[in-house]
Motif scaffolding. Sequence first.
Motif, PDB file in Angstrom:
ATOM      1  N   MET A   1       0.840  -1.164   0.000  1.00 32.12           N
ATOM      2  CA  MET A   1       0.000   0.000   0.000  1.00 32.12           C
ATOM      3  C   MET A   1       0.898   1.243   0.000  1.00 32.12           C
ATOM      4  O   MET A   1       1.851   1.334   0.745  1.00 32.12           O
ATOM      5  CB  MET A   1      -0.907   0.008   1.239  1.00 32.12           C
ATOM      6  CG  MET A   1      -1.692   1.265   1.339  1.00 32.12           C
ATOM      7  SD  MET A   1      -2.617   1.595   2.862  1.00 32.12           S
ATOM      8  CE  MET A   1      -3.043   0.072   3.551  1.00 32.12           C
ATOM      9  N   ILE A   2       0.569   2.198  -0.822  1.00 32.72           N
ATOM     10  CA  ILE A   2       1.315   3.449  -0.884  1.00 32.72           C
ATOM     11  C   ILE A   2       0.503   4.525  -0.186  1.00 32.72           C
ATOM     12  O   ILE A   2      -0.662   4.749  -0.506  1.00 32.72           O
ATOM     13  CB  ILE A   2       1.612   3.864  -2.336  1.00 32.72           C
ATOM     14  CG1 ILE A   2       2.505   2.812  -2.999  1.00 32.72           C
ATOM     15  CG2 ILE A   2       2.255   5.231  -2.386  1.00 32.72           C
ATOM     16  CD1 ILE A   2       2.775   3.062  -4.450  1.00 32.72           C
ATOM     17  N   ILE A   3       1.131   5.162   0.781  1.00 29.86           N
ATOM     18  CA  ILE A   3       0.486   6.250   1.500  1.00 29.86           C
ATOM     19  C   ILE A   3       1.294   7.505   1.222  1.00 29.86           C
ATOM     20  O   ILE A   3       2.495   7.544   1.466  1.00 29.86           O
ATOM     21  CB  ILE A   3       0.426   5.966   3.009  1.00 29.86           C
ATOM     22  CG1 ILE A   3      -0.440   4.738   3.272  1.00 29.86           C
ATOM     23  CG2 ILE A   3      -0.099   7.172   3.772  1.00 29.86           C
ATOM     24  CD1 ILE A   3      -0.491   4.311   4.716  1.00 29.86           C
ATOM     25  N   MET A   4       0.617   8.514   0.709  1.00 32.97           N
ATOM     26  CA  MET A   4       1.285   9.767   0.404  1.00 32.97           C
ATOM     27  C   MET A   4       1.230  10.682   1.626  1.00 32.97           C
ATOM     28  O   MET A   4       0.153  10.965   2.139  1.00 32.97           O
ATOM     29  CB  MET A   4       0.620  10.451  -0.801  1.00 32.97           C
ATOM     30  CG  MET A   4       0.662   9.620  -2.069  1.00 32.97           C
ATOM     31  SD  MET A   4       2.331   9.207  -2.594  1.00 32.97           S
ATOM     32  CE  MET A   4       2.920  10.795  -3.113  1.00 32.97           C
ATOM     33  N   LEU A   5       2.397  11.101   2.089  1.00 29.11           N
ATOM     34  CA  LEU A   5       2.478  11.984   3.243  1.00 29.11           C
ATOM     35  C   LEU A   5       3.179  13.279   2.850  1.00 29.11           C
ATOM     36  O   LEU A   5       4.044  13.273   1.977  1.00 29.11           O
ATOM     37  CB  LEU A   5       3.273  11.330   4.371  1.00 29.11           C
ATOM     38  CG  LEU A   5       2.718  10.057   4.970  1.00 29.11           C
ATOM     39  CD1 LEU A   5       3.698   9.500   5.994  1.00 29.11           C
ATOM     40  CD2 LEU A   5       1.383  10.310   5.626  1.00 29.11           C
ATOM     41  N   LEU A   6       2.808  14.330   3.518  1.00 30.63           N
ATOM     42  CA  LEU A   6       3.533  15.584   3.347  1.00 30.63           C
ATOM     43  C   LEU A   6       4.945  15.394   3.889  1.00 30.63           C
ATOM     44  O   LEU A   6       5.161  14.607   4.822  1.00 30.63           O
ATOM     45  CB  LEU A   6       2.839  16.715   4.108  1.00 30.63           C
ATOM     46  CG  LEU A   6       1.438  17.085   3.618  1.00 30.63           C
ATOM     47  CD1 LEU A   6       0.799  18.093   4.582  1.00 30.63           C
ATOM     48  CD2 LEU A   6       1.505  17.663   2.220  1.00 30.63           C
ATOM     49  N   PRO A  53       4.486   4.401   7.496  1.00 33.92           N
ATOM     50  CA  PRO A  53       3.099   4.749   7.819  1.00 33.92           C
ATOM     51  C   PRO A  53       2.107   3.603   7.637  1.00 33.92           C
ATOM     52  O   PRO A  53       0.960   3.724   8.051  1.00 33.92           O
ATOM     53  CB  PRO A  53       2.792   5.889   6.849  1.00 33.92           C
ATOM     54  CG  PRO A  53       3.679   5.639   5.685  1.00 33.92           C
ATOM     55  CD  PRO A  53       4.937   5.026   6.255  1.00 33.92           C
ATOM     56  N   THR A  54       2.546   2.511   7.068  1.00 34.15           N
ATOM     57  CA  THR A  54       1.632   1.399   6.809  1.00 34.15           C
ATOM     58  C   THR A  54       1.475   0.467   8.011  1.00 34.15           C
ATOM     59  O   THR A  54       0.618  -0.410   8.004  1.00 34.15           O
ATOM     60  CB  THR A  54       2.117   0.575   5.607  1.00 34.15           C
ATOM     61  OG1 THR A  54       3.471   0.174   5.838  1.00 34.15           O
ATOM     62  CG2 THR A  54       2.029   1.386   4.323  1.00 34.15           C
ATOM     63  N   VAL A  55       2.283   0.651   9.047  1.00 35.86           N
ATOM     64  CA  VAL A  55       2.201  -0.189  10.242  1.00 35.86           C
ATOM     65  C   VAL A  55       1.079   0.338  11.128  1.00 35.86           C
ATOM     66  O   VAL A  55       0.935   1.542  11.307  1.00 35.86           O
ATOM     67  CB  VAL A  55       3.539  -0.185  11.011  1.00 35.86           C
ATOM     68  CG1 VAL A  55       3.446  -1.043  12.262  1.00 35.86           C
ATOM     69  CG2 VAL A  55       4.671  -0.666  10.117  1.00 35.86           C
ATOM     70  N   SER A  56       0.302  -0.562  11.702  1.00 34.01           N
ATOM     71  CA  SER A  56      -0.827  -0.148  12.533  1.00 34.01           C
ATOM     72  C   SER A  56      -0.341   0.593  13.772  1.00 34.01           C
ATOM     73  O   SER A  56       0.733   0.311  14.315  1.00 34.01           O
ATOM     74  CB  SER A  56      -1.675  -1.350  12.946  1.00 34.01           C
ATOM     75  OG  SER A  56      -1.045  -2.058  13.993  1.00 34.01           O
ATOM     76  N   ILE A  57      -1.163   1.504  14.214  1.00 36.06           N
ATOM     77  CA  ILE A  57      -0.832   2.279  15.416  1.00 36.06           C
ATOM     78  C   ILE A  57      -0.762   1.361  16.633  1.00 36.06           C
ATOM     79  O   ILE A  57       0.015   1.602  17.558  1.00 36.06           O
ATOM     80  CB  ILE A  57      -1.839   3.431  15.593  1.00 36.06           C
ATOM     81  CG1 ILE A  57      -1.293   4.475  16.559  1.00 36.06           C
ATOM     82  CG2 ILE A  57      -3.196   2.914  16.021  1.00 36.06           C
ATOM     83  CD1 ILE A  57      -2.049   5.781  16.525  1.00 36.06           C
TER      84      ILE A  57
END
Length: 105
Positions: A1-6, A53-57
Amino acid sequence: MIIMLLPKTRRILDELGENIKLARLRRKFSSQQVAQRAGISRPTLSSIEKGKPTVSIGSYLMVLQVLGLEKDFLLLAKDDELGRKLQDASMTIKKRAPKRADDND
């Protein structure tokens, strides 16, 4: 999964991961020990230490618990200065407090 972050957000996660890794190393825990105690895989721990950022909190929290840093989790979003300012700006002062439900008896 790709998560775009600032970029600013990316740096925050990078720093969090680095802080977790340094805490592990200061305690002289191996990655295997921490992963096992947190109930996660070594690759997941590696991702946490890289600030992915793909790892669960929840996984982040479990690792912090193993390191004795779980109370730091409570500091997240603790001082919501912007939220309080927005709330204060939209508050209206009522002339009278609302009636309580048990006052109708």
